[in-house]
Motif scaffolding. Structure first.
Motif, PDB file in Angstrom:
ATOM      1  N   VAL A   1       0.841  -1.192   0.000  1.00 57.07           N
ATOM      2  CA  VAL A   1       0.000   0.000   0.000  1.00 57.07           C
ATOM      3  C   VAL A   1       0.877   1.243   0.000  1.00 57.07           C
ATOM      4  O   VAL A   1       1.990   1.248   0.533  1.00 57.07           O
ATOM      5  N   ALA A   2       0.364   2.293  -0.624  1.00 56.56           N
ATOM      6  CA  ALA A   2       1.120   3.541  -0.690  1.00 56.56           C
ATOM      7  C   ALA A   2       1.234   4.162   0.691  1.00 56.56           C
ATOM      8  O   ALA A   2       0.271   4.200   1.462  1.00 56.56           O
ATOM      9  N   GLY A   3       2.422   4.659   1.029  1.00 55.92           N
ATOM     10  CA  GLY A   3       2.630   5.304   2.313  1.00 55.92           C
ATOM     11  C   GLY A   3       4.099   5.376   2.654  1.00 55.92           C
ATOM     12  O   GLY A   3       4.964   4.982   1.855  1.00 55.92           O
ATOM     13  N   GLU A   4       4.386   5.887   3.853  1.00 54.47           N
ATOM     14  CA  GLU A   4       5.772   5.903   4.306  1.00 54.47           C
ATOM     15  C   GLU A   4       6.252   4.462   4.407  1.00 54.47           C
ATOM     16  O   GLU A   4       5.635   3.647   5.097  1.00 54.47           O
ATOM     17  N   PRO A   5       7.328   4.112   3.735  1.00 55.74           N
ATOM     18  CA  PRO A   5       7.651   2.691   3.565  1.00 55.74           C
ATOM     19  C   PRO A   5       7.912   1.927   4.861  1.00 55.74           C
ATOM     20  O   PRO A   5       8.496   2.453   5.813  1.00 55.74           O
ATOM     21  N   THR A   6       7.465   0.683   4.874  1.00 62.17           N
ATOM     22  CA  THR A   6       7.884  -0.283   5.878  1.00 62.17           C
ATOM     23  C   THR A   6       9.387  -0.458   5.768  1.00 62.17           C
ATOM     24  O   THR A   6       9.936  -0.510   4.671  1.00 62.17           O
ATOM     25  N   GLU A   7      10.040  -0.570   6.908  1.00 59.94           N
ATOM     26  CA  GLU A   7      11.501  -0.664   6.920  1.00 59.94           C
ATOM     27  C   GLU A   7      11.977  -1.999   7.478  1.00 59.94           C
ATOM     28  O   GLU A   7      11.521  -2.441   8.529  1.00 59.94           O
ATOM     29  N   ASN A   8      12.869  -2.616   6.737  1.00 59.99           N
ATOM     30  CA  ASN A   8      13.714  -3.709   7.209  1.00 59.99           C
ATOM     31  C   ASN A   8      12.961  -4.928   7.731  1.00 59.99           C
ATOM     32  O   ASN A   8      13.250  -5.437   8.805  1.00 59.99           O
ATOM     33  N   VAL A   9      12.007  -5.396   6.950  1.00 57.37           N
ATOM     34  CA  VAL A   9      11.411  -6.697   7.231  1.00 57.37           C
ATOM     35  C   VAL A   9      12.075  -7.721   6.311  1.00 57.37           C
ATOM     36  O   VAL A   9      12.460  -7.410   5.182  1.00 57.37           O
ATOM     37  N   HIS A  10      12.235  -8.930   6.813  1.00 58.01           N
ATOM     38  CA  HIS A  10      12.779 -10.040   6.026  1.00 58.01           C
ATOM     39  C   HIS A  10      11.657 -11.007   5.704  1.00 58.01           C
ATOM     40  O   HIS A  10      10.955 -11.480   6.615  1.00 58.01           O
ATOM     41  N   ILE A  11      11.455 -11.291   4.419  1.00 56.00           N
ATOM     42  CA  ILE A  11      10.381 -12.171   3.949  1.00 56.00           C
ATOM     43  C   ILE A  11      11.010 -13.316   3.179  1.00 56.00           C
ATOM     44  O   ILE A  11      11.729 -13.089   2.197  1.00 56.00           O
ATOM     45  N   ALA A  12      10.747 -14.548   3.612  1.00 55.83           N
ATOM     46  CA  ALA A  12      11.303 -15.727   2.943  1.00 55.83           C
ATOM     47  C   ALA A  12      10.179 -16.618   2.431  1.00 55.83           C
ATOM     48  O   ALA A  12       9.192 -16.860   3.134  1.00 55.83           O
ATOM     49  N   PHE A  13      10.371 -17.113   1.205  1.00 57.55           N
ATOM     50  CA  PHE A  13       9.430 -18.027   0.560  1.00 57.55           C
ATOM     51  C   PHE A  13      10.133 -19.356   0.323  1.00 57.55           C
ATOM     52  O   PHE A  13      11.291 -19.385  -0.081  1.00 57.55           O
ATOM     53  N   GLU A  14       9.410 -20.445   0.543  1.00 56.74           N
ATOM     54  CA  GLU A  14      10.019 -21.772   0.402  1.00 56.74           C
ATOM     55  C   GLU A  14       9.784 -22.343  -0.982  1.00 56.74           C
ATOM     56  O   GLU A  14       8.709 -22.188  -1.572  1.00 56.74           O
ATOM     57  N   THR A  15      10.786 -23.030  -1.486  1.00 61.09           N
ATOM     58  CA  THR A  15      10.670 -23.793  -2.716  1.00 61.09           C
ATOM     59  C   THR A  15      11.200 -25.198  -2.466  1.00 61.09           C
ATOM     60  O   THR A  15      11.729 -25.486  -1.390  1.00 61.09           O
ATOM     61  N   ALA A  16      11.056 -26.073  -3.454  1.00 60.30           N
ATOM     62  CA  ALA A  16      11.367 -27.482  -3.236  1.00 60.30           C
ATOM     63  C   ALA A  16      12.680 -27.925  -3.868  1.00 60.30           C
ATOM     64  O   ALA A  16      13.030 -29.101  -3.780  1.00 60.30           O
ATOM     65  N   ASP A  17      13.419 -27.013  -4.508  1.00 62.32           N
ATOM     66  CA  ASP A  17      14.671 -27.425  -5.116  1.00 62.32           C
ATOM     67  C   ASP A  17      15.653 -26.258  -5.174  1.00 62.32           C
ATOM     68  O   ASP A  17      15.257 -25.092  -5.227  1.00 62.32           O
ATOM     69  N   ASN A  18      16.925 -26.584  -5.193  1.00 66.55           N
ATOM     70  CA  ASN A  18      17.973 -25.571  -5.215  1.00 66.55           C
ATOM     71  C   ASN A  18      17.987 -24.786  -6.522  1.00 66.55           C
ATOM     72  O   ASN A  18      18.328 -23.600  -6.536  1.00 66.55           O
ATOM     73  N   GLU A  19      17.599 -25.426  -7.616  1.00 67.16           N
ATOM     74  CA  GLU A  19      17.629 -24.743  -8.911  1.00 67.16           C
ATOM     75  C   GLU A  19      16.700 -23.532  -8.917  1.00 67.16           C
ATOM     76  O   GLU A  19      17.041 -22.487  -9.494  1.00 67.16           O
ATOM     77  N   THR A  20      15.532 -23.651  -8.278  1.00 72.63           N
ATOM     78  CA  THR A  20      14.607 -22.509  -8.218  1.00 72.63           C
ATOM     79  C   THR A  20      15.241 -21.345  -7.472  1.00 72.63           C
ATOM     80  O   THR A  20      15.068 -20.178  -7.856  1.00 72.63           O
ATOM     81  N   VAL A  21      15.975 -21.636  -6.406  1.00 73.80           N
ATOM     82  CA  VAL A  21      16.692 -20.588  -5.669  1.00 73.80           C
ATOM     83  C   VAL A  21      17.693 -19.896  -6.592  1.00 73.80           C
ATOM     84  O   VAL A  21      17.775 -18.663  -6.634  1.00 73.80           O
ATOM     85  N   ASP A  22      18.441 -20.693  -7.355  1.00 75.94           N
ATOM     86  CA  ASP A  22      19.434 -20.128  -8.273  1.00 75.94           C
ATOM     87  C   ASP A  22      18.784 -19.227  -9.321  1.00 75.94           C
ATOM     88  O   ASP A  22      19.270 -18.117  -9.601  1.00 75.94           O
ATOM     89  N   VAL A  23      17.687 -19.712  -9.903  1.00 72.98           N
ATOM     90  CA  VAL A  23      17.032 -18.952 -10.968  1.00 72.98           C
ATOM     91  C   VAL A  23      16.418 -17.667 -10.412  1.00 72.98           C
ATOM     92  O   VAL A  23      16.504 -16.598 -11.042  1.00 72.98           O
ATOM     93  N   PHE A  24      15.800 -17.745  -9.241  1.00 72.26           N
ATOM     94  CA  PHE A  24      15.273 -16.546  -8.585  1.00 72.26           C
ATOM     95  C   PHE A  24      16.351 -15.473  -8.475  1.00 72.26           C
ATOM     96  O   PHE A  24      16.149 -14.317  -8.876  1.00 72.26           O
TER      97      PHE A  24
END
Length: 242
Positions: free
Chosen positions: A174-197
């Protein structure tokens, strides 16, 4: 949708006490603690801020409650413990016909919510995030690139807000004064997807914050990569190889 979310705190003990107090009311207890992190439910964690990681500010994080009564208890226990009210228990029809939530502010001013609705999400887990951004279009463009690797999709695209949804959660920008310094992690099932990301996002000009590789400091087999979003938040795709 989320593998884990990490907030950096100005006072880890104070923030631990807040989240212990309120998350216990919806059935979520601490699931781990070490020198660096405190974890609840496997997907939410705190760390102390330092020179490399400033305090997380202006984040909204919502946790799924098993019932409306649990939402009421979350708010009652929190306010009676002296924490700041950010919105009392009740329906929020602007979010959905069956949406029932209550809101508190944590010691760093982030908004924590307990919510009950009929989305079929796991009690105690993160239901959704609201993240304020300087430029909604820029945030949309970044997270659309992340989406194929993080297991989510664009659902709403409005001038002042965009929403992405996954199998078990959502996040809105949402538009506004930006959120600062949150870490967001998403899980995948293989190392290749991490590499391509990592390759796709850095090739598109986004800032590298950690190349693909194993991080045994977390556990053997933990394979992740990190890129900064347009507001400087740390976004990760990880394969746990379990």
């Amino acid at each position: 949708m989320f593998d884990h979310i990490t907030l950096h705190t100005s006072d880890r003990a104070a923030s631990e006490l807040f989240y212990d107090t309120v998350l216990r009311t919806i059935g979520t207890e601490q699931s781990g603690r070490d020198e660096q992190y405190t974890v609840w439910g496997g997907d939410f964690s705190l760390a102390h801020a330092d020179d490399a990681n400033a305090v997380t500010r202006r984040l909204h994080v919502a946790f799924t409650a098993p019932s409306r009564e649990h939402v009421d208890e979350f708010w009652r226990v929190g306010t009676e413990a002296g924490y700041r009210d950010d919105g009392g228990p009740g329906p929020r029809p602007q979010y959905g016909d069956r949406y029932y939530g209550a809101f508190l502010l944590d010691p760093d001013g982030n908004s924590a919510e307990a919510v009950h609705h009929d989305a079929g999400r796991s009690p105690g887990r993160i239901d959704h995030l609201w993240i304020r951004v300087a430029d909604v279009a820029a945030a949309r463009a970044f997270y659309e690139r992340v989406a194929p690797y993080g297991g989510f999709r664009l659902k709403r695209d409005l001038p002042d807000r965009v929403q992405f949804v996954g199998a078990d959660g959502s996040m809105s920008f949402v538009a506004g004064e930006p959120t600062e310094n949150v870490h967001i992690a998403f899980e995948t099932a293989d190392n290749e997807t991490v590499d391509v990301f990592h390759r796709e996002l850095t090739d598109a000009g986004y800032t590298d914050n950690g190349a693909p590789g194993e991080r045994v400091v977390y556990h053997p087999g933990y394979y992740g990569a990190f890129v900064l979003d347009p507001d400087g938040n740390n976004v990760e795709v990880v394969n746990h190889n379990r």
